[in-house]
Design a protein around this motif. Structure first.
Motif, PDB file in Angstrom:
ATOM      1  N   ASP A   1       0.605  -1.624  -0.250  1.00  0.00           N
ATOM      2  CA  ASP A   1       0.122  -0.203   0.082  1.00  0.00           C
ATOM      3  C   ASP A   1       0.893   1.316   0.018  1.00  0.00           C
ATOM      4  O   ASP A   1       0.876   1.834   0.628  1.00  0.00           O
ATOM      5  N   ALA A   2       1.271   1.431  -1.253  1.00  0.00           N
ATOM      6  CA  ALA A   2       2.404   2.849  -1.043  1.00  0.00           C
ATOM      7  C   ALA A   2       0.941   4.162  -1.223  1.00  0.00           C
ATOM      8  O   ALA A   2       2.298   5.014  -0.183  1.00  0.00           O
ATOM      9  N   ALA A   3       0.014   4.194  -0.647  1.00  0.00           N
ATOM     10  CA  ALA A   3      -0.179   5.158  -0.359  1.00  0.00           C
ATOM     11  C   ALA A   3      -0.653   5.340   1.327  1.00  0.00           C
ATOM     12  O   ALA A   3      -0.484   6.769   1.495  1.00  0.00           O
ATOM     13  N   ASN A   4      -0.081   4.192   1.746  1.00  0.00           N
ATOM     14  CA  ASN A   4      -0.063   4.899   3.359  1.00  0.00           C
ATOM     15  C   ASN A   4       1.252   4.448   3.903  1.00  0.00           C
ATOM     16  O   ASN A   4       1.829   4.576   5.022  1.00  0.00           O
ATOM     17  N   ARG A   5       2.336   4.963   2.625  1.00  0.00           N
ATOM     18  CA  ARG A   5       3.303   4.920   3.566  1.00  0.00           C
ATOM     19  C   ARG A   5       3.583   6.614   4.082  1.00  0.00           C
ATOM     20  O   ARG A   5       3.086   7.028   3.904  1.00  0.00           O
ATOM     21  N   SER A   6       4.987   6.559   5.196  1.00  0.00           N
ATOM     22  CA  SER A   6       5.771   8.058   5.664  1.00  0.00           C
ATOM     23  C   SER A   6       6.414   8.473   4.946  1.00  0.00           C
ATOM     24  O   SER A   6       6.840   8.115   4.145  1.00  0.00           O
ATOM     25  N   LEU A   7       6.400   9.624   4.681  1.00  0.00           N
ATOM     26  CA  LEU A   7       6.772  10.633   4.089  1.00  0.00           C
ATOM     27  C   LEU A   7       8.122  10.810   4.517  1.00  0.00           C
ATOM     28  O   LEU A   7       8.669  10.654   5.424  1.00  0.00           O
ATOM     29  N   THR A   8       9.153  10.726   3.735  1.00  0.00           N
ATOM     30  CA  THR A   8      10.290  11.064   4.590  1.00  0.00           C
ATOM     31  C   THR A   8      10.529  12.607   4.490  1.00  0.00           C
ATOM     32  O   THR A   8       9.244  13.171   5.296  1.00  0.00           O
ATOM     33  N   LEU A   9      11.489  12.433   5.368  1.00  0.00           N
ATOM     34  CA  LEU A   9      11.592  14.182   6.043  1.00  0.00           C
ATOM     35  C   LEU A   9      11.992  15.950   5.400  1.00  0.00           C
ATOM     36  O   LEU A   9      11.000  16.451   5.469  1.00  0.00           O
ATOM     37  N   ALA A  10      12.071  15.089   4.039  1.00  0.00           N
ATOM     38  CA  ALA A  10      12.071  16.850   3.019  1.00  0.00           C
ATOM     39  C   ALA A  10      10.746  17.100   2.212  1.00  0.00           C
ATOM     40  O   ALA A  10       9.920  17.660   2.174  1.00  0.00           O
ATOM     41  N   GLU A  11       9.346  15.256   2.555  1.00  0.00           N
ATOM     42  CA  GLU A  11       8.607  15.675   1.602  1.00  0.00           C
ATOM     43  C   GLU A  11       7.392  16.501   2.809  1.00  0.00           C
ATOM     44  O   GLU A  11       7.005  16.852   2.663  1.00  0.00           O
ATOM     45  N   THR A  12       8.088  15.979   4.226  1.00  0.00           N
ATOM     46  CA  THR A  12       7.157  16.143   5.146  1.00  0.00           C
ATOM     47  C   THR A  12       7.453  17.542   5.319  1.00  0.00           C
ATOM     48  O   THR A  12       6.506  18.871   5.384  1.00  0.00           O
TER      49      THR A  12
ATOM     50  N   ALA B   1      13.771  15.599  -3.444  1.00  0.00           N
ATOM     51  CA  ALA B   1      14.260  15.436  -4.765  1.00  0.00           C
ATOM     52  C   ALA B   1      13.315  16.233  -6.003  1.00  0.00           C
ATOM     53  O   ALA B   1      11.921  16.695  -5.963  1.00  0.00           O
ATOM     54  N   PRO B   2      14.182  16.767  -7.386  1.00  0.00           N
ATOM     55  CA  PRO B   2      12.948  17.336  -8.006  1.00  0.00           C
ATOM     56  C   PRO B   2      11.999  16.347  -8.578  1.00  0.00           C
ATOM     57  O   PRO B   2      10.890  16.738  -8.963  1.00  0.00           O
ATOM     58  N   GLU B   3      12.000  15.593  -9.141  1.00  0.00           N
ATOM     59  CA  GLU B   3      11.492  14.415  -9.347  1.00  0.00           C
ATOM     60  C   GLU B   3       9.837  14.521  -8.256  1.00  0.00           C
ATOM     61  O   GLU B   3       8.564  14.369  -8.369  1.00  0.00           O
ATOM     62  N   ALA B   4      10.137  13.918  -6.932  1.00  0.00           N
ATOM     63  CA  ALA B   4       9.524  14.541  -6.076  1.00  0.00           C
ATOM     64  C   ALA B   4       8.181  15.589  -6.176  1.00  0.00           C
ATOM     65  O   ALA B   4       6.840  15.714  -6.112  1.00  0.00           O
ATOM     66  N   ALA B   5       8.793  16.437  -6.093  1.00  0.00           N
ATOM     67  CA  ALA B   5       8.315  17.943  -5.826  1.00  0.00           C
ATOM     68  C   ALA B   5       7.426  18.197  -7.395  1.00  0.00           C
ATOM     69  O   ALA B   5       6.224  18.406  -6.676  1.00  0.00           O
ATOM     70  N   ALA B   6       8.279  17.300  -8.490  1.00  0.00           N
ATOM     71  CA  ALA B   6       7.772  17.297  -9.619  1.00  0.00           C
ATOM     72  C   ALA B   6       6.193  16.491  -9.705  1.00  0.00           C
ATOM     73  O   ALA B   6       4.801  16.807  -9.813  1.00  0.00           O
ATOM     74  N   HIS B   7       6.302  15.305  -9.101  1.00  0.00           N
ATOM     75  CA  HIS B   7       5.107  14.281  -8.859  1.00  0.00           C
ATOM     76  C   HIS B   7       3.843  15.061  -8.382  1.00  0.00           C
ATOM     77  O   HIS B   7       2.839  14.688  -8.263  1.00  0.00           O
ATOM     78  N   ALA B   8       4.842  15.744  -7.176  1.00  0.00           N
ATOM     79  CA  ALA B   8       3.435  16.564  -6.019  1.00  0.00           C
ATOM     80  C   ALA B   8       2.506  17.568  -6.751  1.00  0.00           C
ATOM     81  O   ALA B   8       1.627  17.583  -6.410  1.00  0.00           O
ATOM     82  N   LEU B   9       3.400  18.322  -7.515  1.00  0.00           N
ATOM     83  CA  LEU B   9       2.744  18.819  -8.293  1.00  0.00           C
ATOM     84  C   LEU B   9       1.702  19.117  -9.457  1.00  0.00           C
ATOM     85  O   LEU B   9       1.040  19.566  -9.716  1.00  0.00           O
ATOM     86  N   TYR B  10       2.226  17.476 -10.136  1.00  0.00           N
ATOM     87  CA  TYR B  10       0.926  17.089 -11.281  1.00  0.00           C
ATOM     88  C   TYR B  10       0.200  16.711 -10.692  1.00  0.00           C
ATOM     89  O   TYR B  10      -0.956  16.823 -10.474  1.00  0.00           O
ATOM     90  N   GLY B  11       0.127  16.017  -8.903  1.00  0.00           N
ATOM     91  CA  GLY B  11      -0.999  15.774  -8.167  1.00  0.00           C
ATOM     92  C   GLY B  11      -2.151  16.784  -8.382  1.00  0.00           C
ATOM     93  O   GLY B  11      -3.198  16.523  -8.118  1.00  0.00           O
ATOM     94  N   ALA B  12      -1.365  18.147  -7.555  1.00  0.00           N
ATOM     95  CA  ALA B  12      -2.044  19.500  -7.506  1.00  0.00           C
ATOM     96  C   ALA B  12      -3.125  19.706  -8.911  1.00  0.00           C
ATOM     97  O   ALA B  12      -4.352  19.969  -8.712  1.00  0.00           O
TER      98      ALA B  12
ATOM     99  N   PRO C   1      17.318   5.233  -0.674  1.00  0.00           N
ATOM    100  CA  PRO C   1      18.565   4.929   0.602  1.00  0.00           C
ATOM    101  C   PRO C   1      19.555   5.695   0.675  1.00  0.00           C
ATOM    102  O   PRO C   1      19.822   6.568   2.189  1.00  0.00           O
ATOM    103  N   GLY C   2      19.140   7.022   0.128  1.00  0.00           N
ATOM    104  CA  GLY C   2      19.402   8.444   0.173  1.00  0.00           C
ATOM    105  C   GLY C   2      18.902   9.648   0.519  1.00  0.00           C
ATOM    106  O   GLY C   2      19.200  10.128   0.690  1.00  0.00           O
TER     107      GLY C   2
END
Length: 397
Positions: free
Chosen positions: A235-246, A343-354, A286-287
């Motif tokens: 269940d990927a939707a239930n994973r915890s956010l990383t520090l940067a994402e949070t 990461a730029p990819e994570a930010a882009a996915h978040a923006l696309y989701g909105a 891992p990073g």
């Protein structure tokens, strides 16, 4: 105090964990961050197999959250539609339809029941003496980072260390999240439910994170199911956010609140748009920096855990697992994070989701033109206007 061991379904005295009597209504009340989502997913995925072994999953979904929120007089997540008594009554009807068969319900929001009166109403309506309450526990030091990022997903703007200071060092420890200690003062939670259900109908399971299958095996034993029937469901939707994402979301929350945008917009575009899409499409590597708890907070949590374990041991409830785990000082995750940039990819996915969530609401009409141009309007006012327009479009669906 009876301390049992869930490993290999054997108690400390070598005896197997006996199944609950046929016709029991097993009520798993969490609390949050103690394996609730994983066990709910496993039970729901196996619901057809459960029936063949005399066990019913009466809820129509993996987690009947709206019904439980209504039963416990809790509001929903920020911006979500408020739950109603109708949700709870529908769930009760589904439970009653199981007749004299064994059934199981699981929701961590049962732990939010504020008082004995609410607990008594829940237990009474679910079957009174037929109800057996199951409480799953983990060490506070492992719960706190996950719970903080979950609060951030519901609009919290406070940083982790500041939040820890409020929860651990600033009595009465009710700000900014009064629900935290209602859920996670585990001794009082157990006492509250034992006073109503009776200590003989309450089981506490101490989750050992080293034994990934221990919790599912315990449920199998209590419900009289074959070993291996319950399997984890990704269940990927239930994973915890990383520090940067949070941290990205926390800073967005500040802007959102400062510009007084509607709560419904947060639910639609941020939590169920940006955050959900980011979690579903980005797998932390891992990073990626995890949320790290400072050592002072880990030690404070372990001291509270020791006191809670002692009080739980004196309640007379059945304990499966080792209560000493609640007071272990966990050295993992206490290092100071050096870099929490997203990461730029994570930010882009978040923006696309909105953007995708906003695009899902078709434009039915255009607002009348304003007398001022965009360049004559402050950025704060622009954000508010755009927010209200997006919300209007969402409401037109």
């Amino acid at each position: 105090m009876e301390t049992d061991c869930t490993r290999d379904e054997l108690r400390a005295d070598g005896a197997a964990i006996a199944p609950l009597p046929t016709g029991t209504r097993l009520l798993h009340i969490g609390p949050h961050k103690t394996g609730t989502t994983s066990i709910q997913g496993a039970l729901f995925a196996a619901k057809d197999e459960l029936v063949r072994h005399g066990v019913d999953w009466p809820a129509a979904t993996r987690h009947p959250m709206e019904a439980v929120l209504a039963a416990c007089a809790r509001t929903g997540m920020l911006g979500d539609t408020a739950p109603t008594e109708r949700h709870w009554q529908q769930l009760l009807a589904q439970v009653r339809a199981t007749g004299r068969r064994t059934s199981v319900l699981s929701s961590e929001f049962f732990a939010d029941a504020p008082d004995d009166e609410t607990v008594a109403r829940v237990v009474g309506q679910l079957g009174g003496d037929r109800v057996h309450v199951l409480v799953t526990l983990r060490p506070l030091a492992r719960i706190m980072p996950s719970q903080w990022q979950q609060y951030v997903q519901n609009g919290l703007r406070m940083g982790y260390e500041d939040w820890l200071a409020h929860m651990l060092r600033k009595p009465p420890y009710e700000k900014p999240n009064p629900s935290f200690w209602r859920r996670h003062r585990h001794d009082r939670l157990v006492e509250r439910w034992a006073r109503v259900a009776g200590a003989e109908r309450v089981t506490v399971v101490v989750v050992d994170d080293r034994d990934r299958e221990g919790l599912t095996r315990t449920f199998e034993s209590l419900l009289g199911l074959p070993k291996g029937l319950l399997r984890p469901v990704p269940d990927a939707a239930n994973r915890s956010l990383t520090l940067a994402e949070t941290e990205m979301l926390r800073n967005l929350n500040k802007e959102f609140r400062a510009n007084e945008l509607p709560a419904e917009l947060y639910s639609q575009l941020v939590r169920n748009g940006a955050v959900m899409h980011m979690k579903n499409t980005c797998t932390p590597g891992p990073g990626d920096v995890k949320i790290c708890t400072p050592r002072w907070a880990v030690e404070a949590a372990a001291e509270i855990g020791a006191r809670m374990a002692e009080r739980i041991g004196g309640t007379g409830v059945r304990v499966l697992g080792d209560l000493r785990l609640l007071s272990v000082v966990d050295e993992t995750g206490t290092a100071v994070a050096a870099d929490s940039r997203i990461a730029p990819e994570a930010a882009a996915h978040a923006l696309y989701g909105a953007l995708a969530a906003a695009a899902a609401a078709p434009v039915r009409h255009t607002a009348a033109a304003k007398s001022r141009t965009v360049h004559q309007t402050s950025s704060g006012e622009l954000v508010r206007v755009l927010g209200h327009r997006c919300l209007k479009r969402l409401r037109l669906r």
